[in-house]
Write a protein that holds these residues in place. Sequence first.
Motif, PDB file in Angstrom:
ATOM      1  N   ASP A  46      40.621  38.663  31.877  1.00 25.61           N
ATOM      2  CA  ASP A  46      41.531  39.680  31.971  1.00 25.61           C
ATOM      3  C   ASP A  46      42.962  39.249  32.320  1.00 25.61           C
ATOM      4  O   ASP A  46      44.186  39.828  32.158  1.00 25.61           O
ATOM      5  CB  ASP A  46      41.077  40.598  32.916  1.00 25.61           C
ATOM      6  N   SER A  47      43.240  38.048  32.873  1.00 25.37           N
ATOM      7  CA  SER A  47      44.545  37.644  33.187  1.00 25.37           C
ATOM      8  C   SER A  47      44.525  36.014  33.458  1.00 25.37           C
ATOM      9  O   SER A  47      43.126  35.522  33.645  1.00 25.37           O
ATOM     10  CB  SER A  47      44.970  37.983  34.469  1.00 25.37           C
ATOM     11  N   HIS A  75      44.827  34.279  36.018  1.00 22.00           N
ATOM     12  CA  HIS A  75      44.482  33.909  37.239  1.00 22.00           C
ATOM     13  C   HIS A  75      42.922  34.036  37.382  1.00 22.00           C
ATOM     14  O   HIS A  75      42.281  33.353  38.273  1.00 22.00           O
ATOM     15  CB  HIS A  75      44.930  34.843  38.515  1.00 22.00           C
ATOM     16  N   GLN A  76      42.131  34.738  36.459  1.00 18.71           N
ATOM     17  CA  GLN A  76      40.946  34.994  36.504  1.00 18.71           C
ATOM     18  C   GLN A  76      40.066  34.027  35.492  1.00 18.71           C
ATOM     19  O   GLN A  76      39.085  33.822  35.263  1.00 18.71           O
ATOM     20  CB  GLN A  76      40.571  36.350  36.062  1.00 18.71           C
ATOM     21  N   HIS A  77      41.267  33.185  34.782  1.00 22.98           N
ATOM     22  CA  HIS A  77      40.495  32.406  33.713  1.00 22.98           C
ATOM     23  C   HIS A  77      39.926  31.253  34.192  1.00 22.98           C
ATOM     24  O   HIS A  77      40.463  30.492  34.904  1.00 22.98           O
ATOM     25  CB  HIS A  77      41.521  32.196  32.468  1.00 22.98           C
ATOM     26  N   ARG A 125      48.173  27.729  33.309  1.00 20.69           N
ATOM     27  CA  ARG A 125      48.326  29.339  34.266  1.00 20.69           C
ATOM     28  C   ARG A 125      49.808  29.539  34.659  1.00 20.69           C
ATOM     29  O   ARG A 125      50.109  30.460  34.581  1.00 20.69           O
ATOM     30  CB  ARG A 125      47.273  29.230  35.478  1.00 20.69           C
ATOM     31  N   THR A 165      52.168  32.701  33.521  1.00 21.61           N
ATOM     32  CA  THR A 165      52.544  33.579  34.336  1.00 21.61           C
ATOM     33  C   THR A 165      54.155  33.448  34.147  1.00 21.61           C
ATOM     34  O   THR A 165      54.748  34.469  34.754  1.00 21.61           O
ATOM     35  CB  THR A 165      52.133  33.469  35.839  1.00 21.61           C
TER      36      THR A 165
END
Length: 155
Positions: free
Chosen positions: A29-30, A32-34, A42, A46
């Motif tokens: 979903d983002s 940071h969650q990958h 990352r 961002t």
Amino acid sequence: MSLCWHDFSLCPGIGNLLWVVAWFWLVADSPHQHKHISEKERLYITSSIGKGGIKKNGVLTAMPYICQFFMAIVVGQVADRIRERRLLSTKNVRKLFQSIAFVGVGAFVCGMGQMDCEQRYAAVAMLCLGFILLSANTAGYCPNHLDLAPRWVHF
């Protein structure tokens, strides 16, 4: 034993199942969650999103589609006028406008691919121009079904 078309009816289902498994494994979903990207990637993602803000990026994302929407109306009218005045046959109008759509969007997308994040406004402008030319398919491929349909209607 011969194969029939219904013997392959599981293929789309199996393909979809494989796609879903790959999707859940590869997508997050983002950033940071990958789980599968490096910290450098990352941070790059961002920081690129953060430069313009999510609302500004949303407007930039919508612009090509807004351009395509309005231009599709104009292109349809132009194609109809060309056909009404018998400047080109229906077949040639469809071919011309579809060629404009394919070549136009291809050229601008190739040009856009040469830009970086610092040139995002120019990239969006090129994408808008490409989508404006892509709208020519509303007078090319899209109405072709209607051109062919009356020939095959039997009552």
